[in-house]
Motif scaffolding. Sequence first.
Motif, short mmCIF file in Angstrom:
data_model
loop_
_atom_site.label_atom_id
_atom_site.label_comp_id
_atom_site.label_asym_id
_atom_site.label_seq_id
_atom_site.Cartn_x
_atom_site.Cartn_y
_atom_site.Cartn_z
N ARG A 335 1.02 -1.17 0.04
CA ARG A 335 -0.10 0.11 -0.02
C ARG A 335 0.89 1.10 -0.14
NH1 ARG A 335 -3.37 -0.77 4.07
NH2 ARG A 335 -5.08 -1.31 2.98
N TRP A 336 0.68 2.12 -0.92
CA TRP A 336 1.43 3.10 -1.03
C TRP A 336 0.82 4.46 -0.35
CZ3 TRP A 336 6.25 2.91 -3.13
CH2 TRP A 336 6.49 1.46 -3.99
N ASN A 337 1.41 5.07 0.71
CA ASN A 337 0.98 5.96 1.59
C ASN A 337 1.50 7.15 1.21
OD1 ASN A 337 -0.04 3.71 3.32
ND2 ASN A 337 2.19 3.22 3.75
N ASN A 338 0.61 8.21 1.59
CA ASN A 338 1.26 9.76 1.47
C ASN A 338 1.81 10.10 2.57
OD1 ASN A 338 -0.40 10.03 -0.73
ND2 ASN A 338 -2.18 10.74 0.25
N VAL A 339 2.63 10.82 2.65
CA VAL A 339 3.61 11.47 3.67
C VAL A 339 3.39 13.06 3.78
CG1 VAL A 339 5.95 11.44 4.72
CG2 VAL A 339 5.23 9.77 2.96
N LYS A 340 3.73 13.69 5.08
CA LYS A 340 3.51 14.83 5.17
C LYS A 340 3.44 15.71 4.19
CE LYS A 340 4.62 18.52 8.59
NZ LYS A 340 3.11 18.48 9.24
N GLY A 341 2.43 16.45 3.81
CA GLY A 341 2.23 17.57 2.99
C GLY A 341 1.57 17.01 1.74
N ASP A 342 1.60 15.73 1.49
CA ASP A 342 0.90 15.11 0.23
C ASP A 342 -0.73 14.93 0.57
OD1 ASP A 342 0.12 13.54 -1.86
OD2 ASP A 342 1.73 12.11 -1.89
N LYS A 343 -1.44 15.75 -0.26
CA LYS A 343 -2.99 15.86 -0.14
C LYS A 343 -3.58 14.78 -0.71
CE LYS A 343 -2.08 19.02 2.92
NZ LYS A 343 -2.39 18.77 4.35
#
Length: 448
Positions: A335-343
């Motif tokens: 599962r490809w997760n967003n990291v801080k700042g990625d909306k």
Amino acid sequence: MKKLIAILLALMLVLSCTGCSLDFFSVESLITPPAQSGRNGQVQKAFNSLMKDTKFQLKAPVSGEYQTSFVLLDVNGDETEEAFVFYSDSSSAEGAVRMAFMECLYDEWSISSDIKGAGNGVYDVNFVDLNKDGFLEVFVSWSLLDSKTTSIVSAFEVVLGKNGDLILNSLGNEYCNAKTFIDFNNDSKEELILVYLDDTAAIQKSYLRMFSLSENHQLIKFGETLLDGSVASVHSIKKDIVAINNEPVVRLFVDCLKNDRTIFTEMIWWDSHLSVPTRAFTQPSSTNLRNSLAQCVDIDNDGLFEVASLITLHGDESTFNVKKEAEIYTFTLLRWNNVKGDKSSEVITTLLNPLDSYLFRFGWGDRVTVKYDSLREALIFCRWDKNTSQIGAELFSVSRRDKLAENEILGEFLAETENGVYYYQITEEGYSFGITDETVTTSFIKID
């Protein structure tokens, strides 16, 4: 036998007449680059002449943009190239690698600085204007004999000497295992970013460090953060830029190898309010550890990197492991997760095929699983009955060949990459399930 001896004598005579003081029986001298042409040739000829009383061997950086013993570059913006020559003095008891800095005045080359290296070889060399003064600083990574991953980075600036000639001035030395140059703190200047694995104590400590060039021309550390202690080596350092609180923020993604088979990602961003680097993950070696082929990537093509974590792939775990040529390859779901700042709102799941080096979009949840058919050399996507925990009918398959298959029916052409040629076949059950040609062709993601 007489003929062989004659050939060897002739070769020795030819080499002795070249004016290049190389040891004939040295392995390194045998692979030294031949005489070059043009301006490079002029530098080599001048260097050979200046070093005529020294028994030397040319060295070349083993990595990076410049992989030659002679590097010609205009480092001070005067539209005239200077030269850097990497070599070792075989007549010296220590035989250390060295860097000669050469300047051409009135059509005559001279050595204005001769620097003893901090290691036994040259790993790479970079030229970057850190302080934006129009002069390029020089960064040389010296290889260490007792370490495969650690090097020493030496920084130099080009300054005017007492005689009016250009010389190299040392700015400092730092241990590192990986480095890059980026503007991390948004001051419109690039910084030197280093990862260093300190294994001098009983427990290894890993650091990300940031260096800039001070007004008094010293390499100073302006930021540091501890990384996960499980870092064995660094695979790559990537960056992107996001907006946080309406401000542009640089994010660093450090893909760290825990061992040869597994990787995890550290993400660090610069907190402009506290003026410190900040980690996004507290225990990345646990939370996002996965197969070493699964580096962080921009999986949704929005210009920002995502980081993968493992999720459950339903089915018989023994079928997810394939042995080939003494290696075990494990198929996993990521599962490809967003990291801080990625909306980004899209959540993407992929199957990783480490045997054939690709990712495949996987949007069927617990309704589909996979198995590998060794005879067909194909990955088979099948129905999965979660109530009975049974594998069902085949839906489609993806196979790979090293080159374009001839006289072999493998289905429809899917893609061709540096890793091979890929084909797919959809079964009648697959069409009934809703699989289409577009489903397959748009779901295949190559691994660089």
